[in-house]
Design a protein around this motif. Structure first.
Motif, PDB file in Angstrom:
ATOM      1  N   GLU A  84      -5.331  -0.270  53.457  1.00 16.02           N
ATOM      2  CA  GLU A  84      -6.501   0.616  53.480  1.00 16.02           C
ATOM      3  C   GLU A  84      -6.108   2.090  53.519  1.00 16.02           C
ATOM      4  N   LEU A  85      -4.902   2.379  53.959  1.00 15.50           N
ATOM      5  CA  LEU A  85      -4.422   3.746  54.136  1.00 15.50           C
ATOM      6  C   LEU A  85      -3.034   3.846  53.516  1.00 15.50           C
ATOM      7  N   SER A  86      -2.885   4.662  52.466  1.00 15.10           N
ATOM      8  CA  SER A  86      -1.612   4.740  51.743  1.00 15.10           C
ATOM      9  C   SER A  86      -1.176   6.184  51.561  1.00 15.10           C
ATOM     10  N   MET A  87       0.133   6.343  51.289  1.00 13.30           N
ATOM     11  CA  MET A  87       0.687   7.686  51.137  1.00 13.30           C
ATOM     12  C   MET A  87       1.714   7.706  50.015  1.00 13.30           C
ATOM     13  N   VAL A  88       1.631   8.748  49.190  1.00  9.70           N
ATOM     14  CA  VAL A  88       2.642   9.009  48.164  1.00  9.70           C
ATOM     15  C   VAL A  88       3.540  10.108  48.711  1.00  9.70           C
ATOM     16  N   PHE A  89       4.826   9.823  48.881  1.00  3.85           N
ATOM     17  CA  PHE A  89       5.732  10.758  49.535  1.00  3.85           C
ATOM     18  C   PHE A  89       6.359  11.735  48.535  1.00  3.85           C
ATOM     19  N   GLN A  90       6.934  12.795  49.083  1.00  5.71           N
ATOM     20  CA  GLN A  90       7.667  13.754  48.263  1.00  5.71           C
ATOM     21  C   GLN A  90       8.899  13.087  47.652  1.00  5.71           C
ATOM     22  N   ASP A  91       9.261  13.543  46.454  1.00  5.65           N
ATOM     23  CA  ASP A  91      10.500  13.126  45.799  1.00  5.65           C
ATOM     24  C   ASP A  91      10.593  11.606  45.679  1.00  5.65           C
ATOM     25  N   ALA A  92       9.968  11.078  44.617  1.00  4.50           N
ATOM     26  CA  ALA A  92       9.868   9.631  44.438  1.00  4.50           C
ATOM     27  C   ALA A  92      11.227   8.936  44.402  1.00  4.50           C
ATOM     28  N   LEU A  93      12.227   9.583  43.784  1.00  4.00           N
ATOM     29  CA  LEU A  93      13.514   8.912  43.616  1.00  4.00           C
ATOM     30  C   LEU A  93      14.156   8.579  44.957  1.00  4.00           C
ATOM     31  N   THR A  94      14.000   9.438  45.952  1.00  2.27           N
ATOM     32  CA  THR A  94      14.573   9.160  47.270  1.00  2.27           C
ATOM     33  C   THR A  94      13.685   8.228  48.098  1.00  2.27           C
ATOM     34  N   PRO A 174       2.909  15.735  45.488  1.00  4.35           N
ATOM     35  CA  PRO A 174       3.253  14.722  44.483  1.00  4.35           C
ATOM     36  C   PRO A 174       3.841  15.282  43.198  1.00  4.35           C
ATOM     37  N   THR A 175       3.758  16.596  42.984  1.00  6.13           N
ATOM     38  CA  THR A 175       4.289  17.167  41.746  1.00  6.13           C
ATOM     39  C   THR A 175       5.569  17.981  41.978  1.00  6.13           C
ATOM     40  N   THR A 176       6.149  17.890  43.179  1.00  7.44           N
ATOM     41  CA  THR A 176       7.392  18.609  43.464  1.00  7.44           C
ATOM     42  C   THR A 176       8.509  18.154  42.526  1.00  7.44           C
ATOM     43  N   ALA A 177       9.294  19.091  42.032  1.00  9.53           N
ATOM     44  CA  ALA A 177      10.481  18.830  41.204  1.00  9.53           C
ATOM     45  C   ALA A 177      10.151  18.276  39.818  1.00  9.53           C
ATOM     46  N   LEU A 178       8.879  18.324  39.425  1.00 11.53           N
ATOM     47  CA  LEU A 178       8.504  17.899  38.076  1.00 11.53           C
ATOM     48  C   LEU A 178       8.206  19.124  37.224  1.00 11.53           C
ATOM     49  N   ASP A 179       8.434  19.015  35.914  1.00  8.51           N
ATOM     50  CA  ASP A 179       8.127  20.179  35.071  1.00  8.51           C
ATOM     51  C   ASP A 179       6.610  20.323  34.941  1.00  8.51           C
ATOM     52  N   VAL A 180       6.169  21.483  34.458  1.00  2.00           N
ATOM     53  CA  VAL A 180       4.763  21.864  34.532  1.00  2.00           C
ATOM     54  C   VAL A 180       3.857  20.882  33.784  1.00  2.00           C
ATOM     55  N   THR A 181       4.277  20.434  32.608  1.00  2.00           N
ATOM     56  CA  THR A 181       3.459  19.510  31.831  1.00  2.00           C
ATOM     57  C   THR A 181       3.286  18.188  32.565  1.00  2.00           C
ATOM     58  N   ILE A 182       4.378  17.676  33.154  1.00  2.00           N
ATOM     59  CA  ILE A 182       4.308  16.409  33.900  1.00  2.00           C
ATOM     60  C   ILE A 182       3.460  16.597  35.157  1.00  2.00           C
ATOM     61  N   MET A 203      -4.641  15.896  49.458  1.00  2.00           N
ATOM     62  CA  MET A 203      -3.537  16.438  48.675  1.00  2.00           C
ATOM     63  C   MET A 203      -2.833  17.519  49.491  1.00  2.00           C
ATOM     64  N   ILE A 204      -1.565  17.267  49.831  1.00  2.00           N
ATOM     65  CA  ILE A 204      -0.762  18.249  50.553  1.00  2.00           C
ATOM     66  C   ILE A 204       0.015  19.064  49.533  1.00  2.00           C
ATOM     67  N   THR A 205      -0.065  20.382  49.612  1.00  2.00           N
ATOM     68  CA  THR A 205       0.624  21.218  48.635  1.00  2.00           C
ATOM     69  C   THR A 205       0.816  22.633  49.171  1.00  2.00           C
ATOM     70  N   HIS A 206       1.778  23.350  48.584  1.00  2.00           N
ATOM     71  CA  HIS A 206       1.911  24.775  48.870  1.00  2.00           C
ATOM     72  C   HIS A 206       1.381  25.593  47.701  1.00  2.00           C
ATOM     73  N   ASP A 207       0.876  24.903  46.666  1.00  2.00           N
ATOM     74  CA  ASP A 207       0.486  25.537  45.407  1.00  2.00           C
ATOM     75  C   ASP A 207      -1.036  25.588  45.304  1.00  2.00           C
ATOM     76  N   LEU A 208      -1.607  26.782  45.387  1.00  2.00           N
ATOM     77  CA  LEU A 208      -3.057  26.922  45.315  1.00  2.00           C
ATOM     78  C   LEU A 208      -3.606  26.512  43.947  1.00  2.00           C
ATOM     79  N   ALA A 209      -2.777  26.613  42.902  1.00  2.00           N
ATOM     80  CA  ALA A 209      -3.221  26.187  41.578  1.00  2.00           C
ATOM     81  C   ALA A 209      -3.506  24.689  41.560  1.00  2.00           C
ATOM     82  N   VAL A 210      -2.731  23.908  42.339  1.00  2.00           N
ATOM     83  CA  VAL A 210      -2.964  22.468  42.437  1.00  2.00           C
ATOM     84  C   VAL A 210      -4.320  22.206  43.085  1.00  2.00           C
ATOM     85  N   VAL A 211      -4.660  22.986  44.118  1.00  2.00           N
ATOM     86  CA  VAL A 211      -5.949  22.820  44.786  1.00  2.00           C
ATOM     87  C   VAL A 211      -7.084  23.192  43.839  1.00  2.00           C
TER      88      VAL A 211
END
Length: 333
Positions: A84-94, A174-182, A203-211
């Motif tokens: 019922e409660l899920s989380m997508v973490f930073q840096d998927a590969l790790t 969720p978009t950390t370390a990805l290029d802008v298009t991705i 959505m947790i972010t430091h990027d206001l454009a994402v918000v």
């Protein structure tokens, strides 16, 4: 659906989260914004029950769908988290296990929470890979994380998080370390899934454009389009701005973009490069987020604030009418 009151996370003498209040209705969007060290991720890790010693979590209220999360035992929490409660973490590969295929890892939560096995399990894993738009899912189901790109691994993480159709999804950078298009594609994917499944989304972010992008009520016509940082967002989401473990301003988007009242929110908006066109230097807020040894006794922003007054150094303001400031004011110019 979610109600948090006076949440505190203490590491020794350091309050990483210092009295946070958050409410979220079913199907609602909330952006949590702030620079590194502001307590965004720790707040959500506390909600998920993932703070380990020496961290200490306390709250007057920490409820999800009427259940007191602080009173759950380990078995009860395992039934809740991932279902019922899920989380997508930073840096998927790790976050993914390099020793297992992505199909196996997506299937783990389905086995644990839905009891799926055999052909039914494989069908559902394929459905999820198709849902998150991974090309050639029948082949990729047997791939290992190192065989996939960063964007595809992030899609795998999203597939794992939504496998059991959670009521609330938390996406931590969720978009950390990805290029802008991705980045744009991942954002479009999360928002589409949120709309289709009726999930609450934080959505947790430091990027206001994402918000700003998060607040769109309709998906963009061109899914390859890269969002412009200064596009005016549509209504439909709220944002909470965090600083030094506290929520300093909260309000609906685009209202908070149009008329920010807290000096820190204003500084974040002023730091967007497009606001500094023609200037010799980008706008920046001097100093750093206070740590354990230099935490002010008054307002936590007072050492960096351009509008600081004597009262700010002596007293700590409360969050009133959505702003934690003694002298709030709209940004001009």
């Amino acid at each position: 659906m979610l109600s948090i009151r006076n949440l505190r996370v203490q590491f020794g003498n350091f309050p990483a989260v210092d009295g946070v209040d958050i409410d979220l209705a079913a199907g609602e969007l909330l952006g949590i914004v702030g620079e590194s060290g502001s307590g965004k991720s720790v707040t959500m890790l506390a909600l998920m029950g993932l703070i380990e010693a020496p961290g200490v979590v306390t709250a007057d209220k920490l409820e999800f769908q009427g259940r007191d999360l602080l009173k759950l035992n380990a078995g009860e929490r395992r039934k809740l988290v991932g279902a019922e409660l899920s989380m997508v973490f930073q840096d998927a590969l790790t976050s993914l296990n390099p020793s297992y295929t992505v199909g196996y890892q997506i299937g783990e939560s389905l086995k644990a929470h839905r009891g799926l096995r055999g052909a039914a399990l494989e069908r559902r894993v394929l459905e999820l890979l198709e849902l998150v738009e991974i090309p050639d899912p029948k082949r990729r189901i047997k791939a290992y994380p190192h065989e996939l790109s960063g964007g595809m691994n992030q899609r795998v993480m999203i597939a794992m998080a939504i496998a059991c159709e959670p009521k609330l999804l938390i996406a931590d950078e969720p978009t950390t370390a990805l290029d802008v298009t991705i980045q744009a594609q991942i954002m479009d994917l999360l928002l589409r899934l949120q709309r289709e499944q009726g999930m609450g989304l934080i959505m947790i972010t430091h990027d206001l454009a994402v918000v700003a992008e998060m607040a769109r009520t309709e998906p963009p016509r061109d899914t390859q389009r890269v969002p412009l940082p200064l596009e005016r967002p549509l209504a439909g989401a709220r944002v909470a701005v965090m600083y030094a473990g506290q929520v300093v301003e909260t309000g609906p988007v685009p209202g908070l973009f149009d008329s920010p009242h807290h000096p820190y929110t204003q500084a974040l908006l002023a730091a967007i490069p497009e606001h500094s066109r023609g200037a010799a230097r980008l706008a920046a807020l001097p100093g750093i987020v206070p740590g354990a040894q230099d935490r002010p006794s008054g307002c936590l922003l007072s050492p960096r604030c351009p509008r600081v007054q004597p009262r700010c150094n002596a007293e700590r303001p409360a969050l009133a009418q959505g702003v934690r400031c003694f002298f709030p004011g709209e940004m001009h110019g």
